[in-house]
Design a protein around this motif. Structure first.
Motif, PDB file in Angstrom:
ATOM      1  N   ASP A 159      32.061  62.062 -23.472  1.00  0.00           N
ATOM      2  CA  ASP A 159      30.849  61.869 -22.669  1.00  0.00           C
ATOM      3  C   ASP A 159      31.238  61.966 -21.206  1.00  0.00           C
ATOM      4  N   MET A 160      30.267  62.301 -20.347  1.00  0.00           N
ATOM      5  CA  MET A 160      30.571  62.323 -18.906  1.00  0.00           C
ATOM      6  C   MET A 160      29.856  61.149 -18.247  1.00  0.00           C
ATOM      7  N   GLU A 161      30.618  60.414 -17.440  1.00  0.00           N
ATOM      8  CA  GLU A 161      30.060  59.235 -16.774  1.00  0.00           C
ATOM      9  C   GLU A 161      29.793  59.536 -15.297  1.00  0.00           C
TER      10      GLU A 161
ATOM     11  N   ILE B  73      29.003  68.112 -19.614  1.00  0.00           N
ATOM     12  CA  ILE B  73      28.900  68.462 -18.185  1.00  0.00           C
ATOM     13  C   ILE B  73      27.442  68.282 -17.758  1.00  0.00           C
ATOM     14  N   GLN B  74      27.263  67.723 -16.542  1.00  0.00           N
ATOM     15  CA  GLN B  74      25.913  67.349 -16.071  1.00  0.00           C
ATOM     16  C   GLN B  74      25.385  68.331 -15.021  1.00  0.00           C
ATOM     17  N   SER B  75      24.203  68.891 -15.269  1.00  0.00           N
ATOM     18  CA  SER B  75      23.674  69.865 -14.293  1.00  0.00           C
ATOM     19  C   SER B  75      23.206  69.179 -13.007  1.00  0.00           C
TER      20      SER B  75
ATOM     21  N   ILE C 197      31.563  73.144 -24.306  1.00  0.00           N
ATOM     22  CA  ILE C 197      30.730  72.363 -23.380  1.00  0.00           C
ATOM     23  C   ILE C 197      29.505  71.794 -24.094  1.00  0.00           C
ATOM     24  N   ARG C 198      29.161  70.576 -23.731  1.00  0.00           N
ATOM     25  CA  ARG C 198      27.839  70.014 -24.096  1.00  0.00           C
ATOM     26  C   ARG C 198      27.102  69.824 -22.777  1.00  0.00           C
ATOM     27  N   LEU C 199      26.066  70.637 -22.568  1.00  0.00           N
ATOM     28  CA  LEU C 199      25.376  70.621 -21.275  1.00  0.00           C
ATOM     29  C   LEU C 199      24.213  69.638 -21.284  1.00  0.00           C
ATOM     30  N   VAL C 200      24.215  68.705 -20.312  1.00  0.00           N
ATOM     31  CA  VAL C 200      23.101  67.747 -20.154  1.00  0.00           C
ATOM     32  C   VAL C 200      22.620  67.814 -18.707  1.00  0.00           C
ATOM     33  N   LYS C 201      21.504  67.122 -18.427  1.00  0.00           N
ATOM     34  CA  LYS C 201      21.050  67.066 -17.037  1.00  0.00           C
ATOM     35  C   LYS C 201      21.804  65.977 -16.263  1.00  0.00           C
ATOM     36  N   GLY C 202      22.124  64.872 -16.943  1.00  0.00           N
ATOM     37  CA  GLY C 202      22.879  63.799 -16.280  1.00  0.00           C
ATOM     38  C   GLY C 202      22.076  62.519 -16.187  1.00  0.00           C
ATOM     39  N   ALA C 203      22.708  61.418 -16.587  1.00  0.00           N
ATOM     40  CA  ALA C 203      22.001  60.140 -16.663  1.00  0.00           C
ATOM     41  C   ALA C 203      22.392  59.177 -15.544  1.00  0.00           C
ATOM     42  N   TYR C 204      23.330  59.574 -14.693  1.00  0.00           N
ATOM     43  CA  TYR C 204      23.834  58.640 -13.673  1.00  0.00           C
ATOM     44  C   TYR C 204      23.150  58.910 -12.332  1.00  0.00           C
TER      45      TYR C 204
ATOM     46  N   ASP D 243      16.374  66.475  -6.573  1.00  0.00           N
ATOM     47  CA  ASP D 243      15.097  66.996  -6.995  1.00  0.00           C
ATOM     48  C   ASP D 243      15.204  67.481  -8.455  1.00  0.00           C
ATOM     49  N   LYS D 244      14.258  67.037  -9.289  1.00  0.00           N
ATOM     50  CA  LYS D 244      14.314  67.433 -10.712  1.00  0.00           C
ATOM     51  C   LYS D 244      14.302  68.956 -10.882  1.00  0.00           C
ATOM     52  N   ALA D 245      13.534  69.642  -9.993  1.00  0.00           N
ATOM     53  CA  ALA D 245      13.453  71.098 -10.108  1.00  0.00           C
ATOM     54  C   ALA D 245      14.834  71.725  -9.874  1.00  0.00           C
TER      55      ALA D 245
ATOM     56  N   ALA E  21      22.213  69.788 -24.838  1.00  0.00           N
ATOM     57  CA  ALA E  21      21.729  68.454 -25.192  1.00  0.00           C
ATOM     58  C   ALA E  21      20.564  68.125 -24.274  1.00  0.00           C
ATOM     59  N   THR E  22      19.359  68.348 -24.757  1.00  0.00           N
ATOM     60  CA  THR E  22      18.159  68.161 -23.944  1.00  0.00           C
ATOM     61  C   THR E  22      16.945  67.963 -24.844  1.00  0.00           C
ATOM     62  N   HIS E  23      15.943  67.254 -24.306  1.00  0.00           N
ATOM     63  CA  HIS E  23      14.666  67.125 -25.032  1.00  0.00           C
ATOM     64  C   HIS E  23      13.606  67.975 -24.360  1.00  0.00           C
ATOM     65  N   ASP E  24      14.014  68.785 -23.425  1.00  0.00           N
ATOM     66  CA  ASP E  24      13.079  69.515 -22.582  1.00  0.00           C
ATOM     67  C   ASP E  24      12.645  70.820 -23.272  1.00  0.00           C
TER      68      ASP E  24
ATOM     69  N   GLU F 297      14.388  57.441 -13.835  1.00  0.00           N
ATOM     70  CA  GLU F 297      14.091  58.761 -14.380  1.00  0.00           C
ATOM     71  C   GLU F 297      13.860  58.703 -15.873  1.00  0.00           C
ATOM     72  N   HIS F 298      14.518  57.715 -16.517  1.00  0.00           N
ATOM     73  CA  HIS F 298      14.459  57.688 -17.968  1.00  0.00           C
ATOM     74  C   HIS F 298      13.359  56.807 -18.501  1.00  0.00           C
ATOM     75  N   SER F 299      12.821  55.910 -17.648  1.00  0.00           N
ATOM     76  CA  SER F 299      11.883  54.949 -18.202  1.00  0.00           C
ATOM     77  C   SER F 299      10.685  55.647 -18.843  1.00  0.00           C
ATOM     78  N   THR F 300      10.197  56.697 -18.209  1.00  0.00           N
ATOM     79  CA  THR F 300       9.056  57.405 -18.789  1.00  0.00           C
ATOM     80  C   THR F 300       9.465  57.992 -20.136  1.00  0.00           C
ATOM     81  N   LEU F 301      10.673  58.554 -20.160  1.00  0.00           N
ATOM     82  CA  LEU F 301      11.168  59.178 -21.386  1.00  0.00           C
ATOM     83  C   LEU F 301      11.236  58.143 -22.503  1.00  0.00           C
ATOM     84  N   ILE F 302      11.811  56.955 -22.165  1.00  0.00           N
ATOM     85  CA  ILE F 302      11.992  55.928 -23.181  1.00  0.00           C
ATOM     86  C   ILE F 302      10.630  55.366 -23.610  1.00  0.00           C
TER      87      ILE F 302
HETATM   88  C1  LIG Z   1      23.052  64.519 -27.181  1.00  0.00           C
HETATM   89  C2  LIG Z   1      22.992  63.983 -25.768  1.00  0.00           C
HETATM   90  C3  LIG Z   1      24.153  63.558 -25.154  1.00  0.00           C
HETATM   91  C4  LIG Z   1      24.111  63.092 -23.837  1.00  0.00           C
HETATM   92  N1  LIG Z   1      25.279  62.744 -23.204  1.00  0.00           N
HETATM   93  C5  LIG Z   1      25.266  62.423 -21.904  1.00  0.00           C
HETATM   94  C6  LIG Z   1      26.474  62.185 -21.182  1.00  0.00           C
HETATM   95  O1  LIG Z   1      27.577  62.219 -21.726  1.00  0.00           O
HETATM   96  N2  LIG Z   1      26.376  61.918 -19.853  1.00  0.00           N
HETATM   97  C7  LIG Z   1      25.176  61.869 -19.190  1.00  0.00           C
HETATM   98  O2  LIG Z   1      25.162  61.656 -17.974  1.00  0.00           O
HETATM   99  N3  LIG Z   1      24.015  62.067 -19.864  1.00  0.00           N
HETATM  100  C8  LIG Z   1      24.030  62.337 -21.182  1.00  0.00           C
HETATM  101  N4  LIG Z   1      22.842  62.552 -21.847  1.00  0.00           N
HETATM  102  C9  LIG Z   1      21.549  62.214 -21.189  1.00  0.00           C
HETATM  103  C10 LIG Z   1      21.033  63.370 -20.346  1.00  0.00           C
HETATM  104  O3  LIG Z   1      21.852  63.546 -19.223  1.00  0.00           O
HETATM  105  C11 LIG Z   1      19.598  63.113 -19.862  1.00  0.00           C
HETATM  106  O4  LIG Z   1      19.571  61.971 -19.069  1.00  0.00           O
HETATM  107  C12 LIG Z   1      18.559  62.963 -20.953  1.00  0.00           C
HETATM  108  O5  LIG Z   1      18.851  63.748 -22.054  1.00  0.00           O
HETATM  109  C13 LIG Z   1      17.164  63.382 -20.435  1.00  0.00           C
HETATM  110  O6  LIG Z   1      17.184  64.700 -19.981  1.00  0.00           O
HETATM  111  P1  LIG Z   1      16.423  65.945 -20.700  1.00  0.00           P
HETATM  112  O7  LIG Z   1      17.326  67.109 -20.668  1.00  0.00           O
HETATM  113  O8  LIG Z   1      15.942  65.546 -22.024  1.00  0.00           O
HETATM  114  O9  LIG Z   1      15.273  66.323 -19.738  1.00  0.00           O
HETATM  115  P2  LIG Z   1      14.132  65.541 -18.878  1.00  0.00           P
HETATM  116  O10 LIG Z   1      13.771  66.508 -17.822  1.00  0.00           O
HETATM  117  O11 LIG Z   1      14.569  64.163 -18.501  1.00  0.00           O
HETATM  118  O12 LIG Z   1      12.966  65.294 -19.887  1.00  0.00           O
HETATM  119  C14 LIG Z   1      12.679  66.026 -20.936  1.00  0.00           C
HETATM  120  C15 LIG Z   1      11.302  66.638 -20.919  1.00  0.00           C
HETATM  121  O13 LIG Z   1      11.045  66.739 -22.278  1.00  0.00           O
HETATM  122  C16 LIG Z   1       9.761  66.219 -22.564  1.00  0.00           C
HETATM  123  N5  LIG Z   1       9.885  64.957 -23.302  1.00  0.00           N
HETATM  124  C17 LIG Z   1      10.915  64.111 -23.251  1.00  0.00           C
HETATM  125  N6  LIG Z   1      10.709  63.090 -24.087  1.00  0.00           N
HETATM  126  C18 LIG Z   1       9.506  63.292 -24.654  1.00  0.00           C
HETATM  127  C19 LIG Z   1       8.736  62.586 -25.617  1.00  0.00           C
HETATM  128  N7  LIG Z   1       9.156  61.457 -26.152  1.00  0.00           N
HETATM  129  N8  LIG Z   1       7.558  63.086 -26.009  1.00  0.00           N
HETATM  130  C20 LIG Z   1       7.111  64.223 -25.501  1.00  0.00           C
HETATM  131  N9  LIG Z   1       7.804  64.951 -24.579  1.00  0.00           N
HETATM  132  C21 LIG Z   1       8.984  64.483 -24.167  1.00  0.00           C
HETATM  133  C22 LIG Z   1       9.057  66.021 -21.276  1.00  0.00           C
HETATM  134  O14 LIG Z   1       8.370  67.219 -20.982  1.00  0.00           O
HETATM  135  C23 LIG Z   1      10.188  65.779 -20.312  1.00  0.00           C
HETATM  136  O15 LIG Z   1       9.829  66.187 -19.031  1.00  0.00           O
HETATM  137  C24 LIG Z   1      22.862  63.029 -23.154  1.00  0.00           C
HETATM  138  C25 LIG Z   1      21.710  63.476 -23.776  1.00  0.00           C
HETATM  139  C26 LIG Z   1      21.744  63.956 -25.058  1.00  0.00           C
HETATM  140  C27 LIG Z   1      20.486  64.455 -25.682  1.00  0.00           C
END
Ligand SMILES: Cc1cc2nc3c(=O)[nH]c(=O)nc-3n(C[C@H](O)[C@H](O)[C@H](O)COP(=O)(O)OP(=O)(O)OC[C@H]3O[C@@H](n4cnc5c(N)ncnc54)[C@H](O)[C@@H]3O)c2cc1C
Length: 282
Positions: A113-115, A141-143, A162-169, A179-181, A204-207, A270-275
């Protein structure tokens, strides 16, 4: 467990695979039954206490044997600071190598994982060291970080995965995109590079936008693409992708530190809405 913790656990269960190795392995089986692989992480980070670090290594060892015994399809993920990086690089490297070697004996894969940004250099250094002798390793790696495409290029050139994420820190001035964009733009740039230059990687994304773009880019690429999502977030999309034949991985954290993890996730702006959306939707 106190009543407050018990109530908290009812909510947290959506994102956490339980407290014990047995709990998480049972949850992993359920994901496997839905056609999804797993990435299991033992919760804990920023350890300065050597006994906790030792205990994390021991837990990964038990987790790996249990996953193997029960035929779980999936990988594990470790955090550098749970293996000692907050104390020092050498301690971390030796613990990381122990986990990688144990996993290698069971033919299992270890994601790093990346911190926070200050750990990035040492995390990549340890990863590239392990990669010289072990192929069962990948790194996140965090974009959000401006340096990430450069990091991806040197890791891919070394044969890394690589496992590409946006970044949680939290973002930091001068090194991160605020900026999210911009974070999204950099994600796309990194993803395009991976499609052209890497044989296998994870997005690794839900986007939806990133996933749709990846499915389009894949048509012109020979790369093997894995998708990753966190347990409890967009579960129905994950299952749909798995049903469509995509290689879907569900990241499942577990362990006694589940409350800290859940509270922190909720607090992250940034995550509260997601959660919160994940509580009310599937
Ligand atoms: C497998 C995995 C491993 C990870 N490992 C790390 C790590 O090592 N280090 C780190 O810093 N971060 C890690 N993360 C977290 C990551 O960095 C992001 O903070 C997190 O995944 C949110 O970003 P996103 O790409 O999903 O996009 P975001 O832009 O945050 O959001 C996703 C978009 O998807 C849609 N969406 C999201 N959730 C919902 C929902 N419930 N219902 C409907 N639509 C929704 C919305 O349109 C939203 O705008 C990891 C994430 C994953 C999935």
């Amino acid at each position: 467990m106190s009543l407050v913790k018990q109530v908290g656990m009812l909510f947290a269960k959506k994102w956490i695979g339980g407290v014990t190795v047995q709990d998480v392995v049972s949850q992993a089986k359920r994901s496997n039954d839905s056609g999804e692989k797993v990435i299991i992480n033992y919760l804990g980070e920023d350890y300065f206490d050597k006994s906790r670090i030792k205990q994390s290594v021991a837990t990964y060892s038990r987790l790996l044997s249990q996953m193997k015994n029960e035929g779980i399809a999936g990988d594990i993920a470790v955090k550098p600071t749970q293996l000692g990086l907050s104390i020092g690089y050498e301690l971390f490297l030796s613990n990381y190598m122990k986990v990688v070697e144990l996993a290698g004996k069971s033919h299992m894969f270890v994601w790093m994982d990346m911190e926070d940004h200050m750990f990035v250099d040492d995390s990549i250094r340890a990863y590239l060291t392990a990669l010289k002798s072990h192929r069962n390793v990948g790194i996140c790696i965090q974009s959000k970080l401006m340096r990430s495409l450069w990091d991806i290029k040197r890791i891919v050139k070394s044969g890394g995965k690589i496992r590409l994420v946006k970044g949680a820190y939290p973002a930091r001035k001068g090194i991160s995109y605020f900026d999210k964009a911009e974070v999204d733009r950099n994600y796309i740039k990194c993803m395009e590079y991976l499609f052209k230059n890497s044989e296998e990687f994870m997005l690794a994304t839900h986007d939806d936008r990133m996933i749709e773009m990846a499915l389009k880019l894949r048509k012109k690429s020979k790369a093997v693409v894995l998708f990753g999502m966190l347990r409890g977030i967009r579960g129905s999309l994950a299952r749909k992708l798995a049903l469509d034949g995509e290689r879907m991985y569900i990241y499942i954290p577990f362990g006694p530190e589940w409350l800290e993890y859940s509270v922190r996730r909720l607090k992250e702006m940034e995550h509260s809405t997601l959660i919160i959306r994940s509580i009310i939707s599937d």
